[in-house]
Design an enzyme around this catalytic site. Sequence first.
Site, PDB file in Angstrom:
ATOM      1  N   LEU A 157       0.832  -1.206   0.000  1.00 60.48           N
ATOM      2  CA  LEU A 157       0.000   0.000   0.000  1.00 60.48           C
ATOM      3  C   LEU A 157       0.870   1.259   0.000  1.00 60.48           C
ATOM      4  O   LEU A 157       0.576   2.229  -0.722  1.00 60.48           O
ATOM      5  CB  LEU A 157      -0.935  -0.026   1.210  1.00 60.48           C
ATOM      6  CG  LEU A 157      -1.957   1.110   1.282  1.00 60.48           C
ATOM      7  CD1 LEU A 157      -3.313   0.576   1.760  1.00 60.48           C
ATOM      8  CD2 LEU A 157      -1.501   2.214   2.223  1.00 60.48           C
ATOM      9  N   GLN A 178       2.235   2.014  -3.392  1.00 61.07           N
ATOM     10  CA  GLN A 178       1.260   2.632  -4.285  1.00 61.07           C
ATOM     11  C   GLN A 178       0.955   4.073  -3.883  1.00 61.07           C
ATOM     12  O   GLN A 178       0.812   4.948  -4.736  1.00 61.07           O
ATOM     13  CB  GLN A 178      -0.027   1.817  -4.294  1.00 61.07           C
ATOM     14  CG  GLN A 178      -1.119   2.373  -5.197  1.00 61.07           C
ATOM     15  CD  GLN A 178      -0.690   2.468  -6.648  1.00 61.07           C
ATOM     16  OE1 GLN A 178       0.204   1.732  -7.075  1.00 61.07           O
ATOM     17  NE2 GLN A 178      -1.302   3.359  -7.401  1.00 61.07           N
ATOM     18  N   GLU A 179       0.857   4.312  -2.595  1.00 59.87           N
ATOM     19  CA  GLU A 179       0.471   5.638  -2.121  1.00 59.87           C
ATOM     20  C   GLU A 179       1.536   6.693  -2.378  1.00 59.87           C
ATOM     21  O   GLU A 179       1.231   7.811  -2.791  1.00 59.87           O
ATOM     22  CB  GLU A 179       0.167   5.585  -0.619  1.00 59.87           C
ATOM     23  CG  GLU A 179      -1.159   4.930  -0.257  1.00 59.87           C
ATOM     24  CD  GLU A 179      -2.346   5.828  -0.542  1.00 59.87           C
ATOM     25  OE1 GLU A 179      -2.141   6.984  -0.959  1.00 59.87           O
ATOM     26  OE2 GLU A 179      -3.485   5.375  -0.360  1.00 59.87           O
ATOM     27  N   SER A 180       2.785   6.356  -2.118  1.00 62.29           N
ATOM     28  CA  SER A 180       3.819   7.396  -2.090  1.00 62.29           C
ATOM     29  C   SER A 180       5.119   7.018  -2.769  1.00 62.29           C
ATOM     30  O   SER A 180       6.031   7.847  -2.842  1.00 62.29           O
ATOM     31  CB  SER A 180       4.132   7.757  -0.631  1.00 62.29           C
ATOM     32  OG  SER A 180       4.721   6.638   0.026  1.00 62.29           O
ATOM     33  N   TYR A 186      -6.317   1.517  -8.158  1.00 59.69           N
ATOM     34  CA  TYR A 186      -5.634   1.490  -6.870  1.00 59.69           C
ATOM     35  C   TYR A 186      -5.696   0.095  -6.246  1.00 59.69           C
ATOM     36  O   TYR A 186      -4.679  -0.443  -5.787  1.00 59.69           O
ATOM     37  CB  TYR A 186      -6.289   2.516  -5.950  1.00 59.69           C
ATOM     38  CG  TYR A 186      -5.707   2.607  -4.559  1.00 59.69           C
ATOM     39  CD1 TYR A 186      -4.609   3.408  -4.296  1.00 59.69           C
ATOM     40  CD2 TYR A 186      -6.281   1.910  -3.492  1.00 59.69           C
ATOM     41  CE1 TYR A 186      -4.091   3.516  -3.012  1.00 59.69           C
ATOM     42  CE2 TYR A 186      -5.766   2.009  -2.209  1.00 59.69           C
ATOM     43  CZ  TYR A 186      -4.672   2.813  -1.971  1.00 59.69           C
ATOM     44  OH  TYR A 186      -4.152   2.909  -0.712  1.00 59.69           O
TER      45      TYR A 186
END
Length: 730
Positions: free
Chosen positions: A595, A598-600, A703
Amino acid sequence: MSNAKSRLAVILSIAGVSLGAIAGGLLLHQTHLDRQIADELRSWFPQVNPQQPTFQLTPAQVQKSEIAQLVNLSPTERQPYLEAMSQQPNHREYPRARYLLAMDRLAENQPQEAIATLADLETRYPLLAAHILSLRAQAYTQLGDTTQAAATWQQILTTHPNHPVAAEALFELGKTNPRLWEEAIAKFPAHPRTVEIAANQLTTNPNSLPLLRLLAQHALYKPDYTDILDRLTRAHSAQLSPEDWEMIAFGYWEKLNYGKAGAAYAKAPATPKNRYRAGRGLQLGGKTQEAIAAYKLLYSSYPNEKETAQGLIHLSRLVDLQPAQEYLNIVIAQFPHKAPEALIEQSKVLNALKSSESAKQARQSVLTQYSKSEEAAKLRWQQAEDAADNGNLLQAWRLAQEITVENPDTDYAPEAAFWVGKWAQKLGRERDAKTAYEYVLQRYPESYYAWRSALMLGWNVGDFTTIRYLEPDVEYSAPRLRLPAGSETLKELHQLGQDRDAWTLWQVEFTNPIEPTVAQQFTDGIMRLQVGDYLDGIFMLNSLAWRDDPEEQNQYQMLRQQLAYWQELYPFPYLEPIQSWSKDRQLNPLLVTALIRQESRFMPDIKSVVGATGLMQVMPETGEWIAGRINLASYQLDNPNDNIKLGTWYLDYTHSEYNNNSLLAVASYNAGPGNVADWLNRFGFRDPDEFVEKIPFPETYGYVKSVFGNYWNYMRLYNPEIIQKMSKIN
């Protein structure tokens, strides 16, 4: 002793280092281009067939370098091994061991010991002679002996005047003799120390054209780089050459400032790429009329270039329907590689003109004349989904099979191949289903659908309802590959784990960032990753797939066969806080890592346009709410530990809201609980794979697949059980 420790003990024993002699018996302790741009670039460059990398190092590779087994350990952990090797002058890695030992002693503020370790080392280790002198000068400085430090820096200028390390010497000696800073600017303009000199001088001469030009060319990594470009164009627009504008345009483009990039490309030397980017940048910057003019200039100047085809398609979307048809007809007639996309656009125009039959014929032409294209795959997939929605699973199954045959290299193929298996199961064709799932794992091993296929085959990879509590075995050690570009000194520094020094040297050696070779782009990606620039580093490696030259494709394929390539794409930054907080929240640490990726892209300071901050992209108001719930008085969202602490709490919360279903928890993390509740009411939840395909938000749809695709890649790259199963599939 762990497996990693046992392997290290064996390797060092083979090398002639007695573990019994080691003091104390110490054991070892173990979103750049936006989606629109990325989709467009993918349409330019054919996708390359993914293949499963070779995961096992040969015994010869394992035994090649004992130092390679130590570079990722802390100074304390590797000290006894380095000392043991450094006491054996005939050991083949004696110079390397002494170099690393000196580095560690400097890091631990032991300058006297470092100086002793470095004594005469440059004669035994000529490849790093300049760097050894630099370490010695740093040790004297740390010791407070400024006279010896200055003499050693001067020795570098005498014995290695053209080596990039000389820029370090000029920087240090220039503190008392500013003339030497000018020499650094003249001889080593790309060196980070020179960039630092220029930035410092700019504070007293803020509009200096030479300084601004140097920084525009060599300071892409600086946080205020866009401000430098703005200042340069504002103060010196009339004095800039076309080559200057190309450099400026490239910088704006790299920083995703497409409007300013387009305006700069319009002033750059006339090439198909520059003309195209002028139009595209202006279009993305909202300057429609200027973009239209730029695209028309592209066509009139370069009527037969591949960039022109894409430019005409964009142009068709900006003009009225009739001229749009004319531009699309040009593409269909003159550019076969873009004709399928032009036909799809033409069908939209025809529908807008109320010519539905002609629009249908245009789409049919894609299937008949360009059956192998991405657009044909998309049409087939739409037909397959429609058939499935109408209950005709046999037709859906056949259409999906057709994609695997006609369009195996398209973006739709992994999904289609997976649903061949799912629909075969529903039709009672268990053998066909098994064959389809194995095909997905073999042909598309890095895809989200490979994870779903592995699950369907009964592998222990975790499902949406079990993945949260799964505790996968992970071997975190990652071998370093040999860089394909750069000097032998650069490659040696990289093998030694001296990443900051290697990156510094690469800034001088990498002279072609606008048009890099495959080897250069790959090396640049690795260099960025090694110094924590995961966002751009991962992009540089991923975007190698867009090369369209056959030889470059072959080079890329050879690189991606290496395990280290994939492990660079899926690294483990911030491992300790991720493991700690995942354990505290009873979360699978690989899911948390996936996660965060993917987020940052593991960038702790990154901030979204709406204010989401840090590794897990926590919104300020959400962070404040969580802090109140857990009685956290003080925190910083850009602090990795604080961010992971807050983000994992929220991921635990979204799991608790949905009975620990990780699909719904992850979707809620992105889209919010209200939207997920609405989707559950609208679509139900009989089949999680069908639910995923019905997610109406494109961002959340992508996402979810990306997070669980990341998770799968961490499993297939680092979990011994899955590695073994994948080797049997192939």
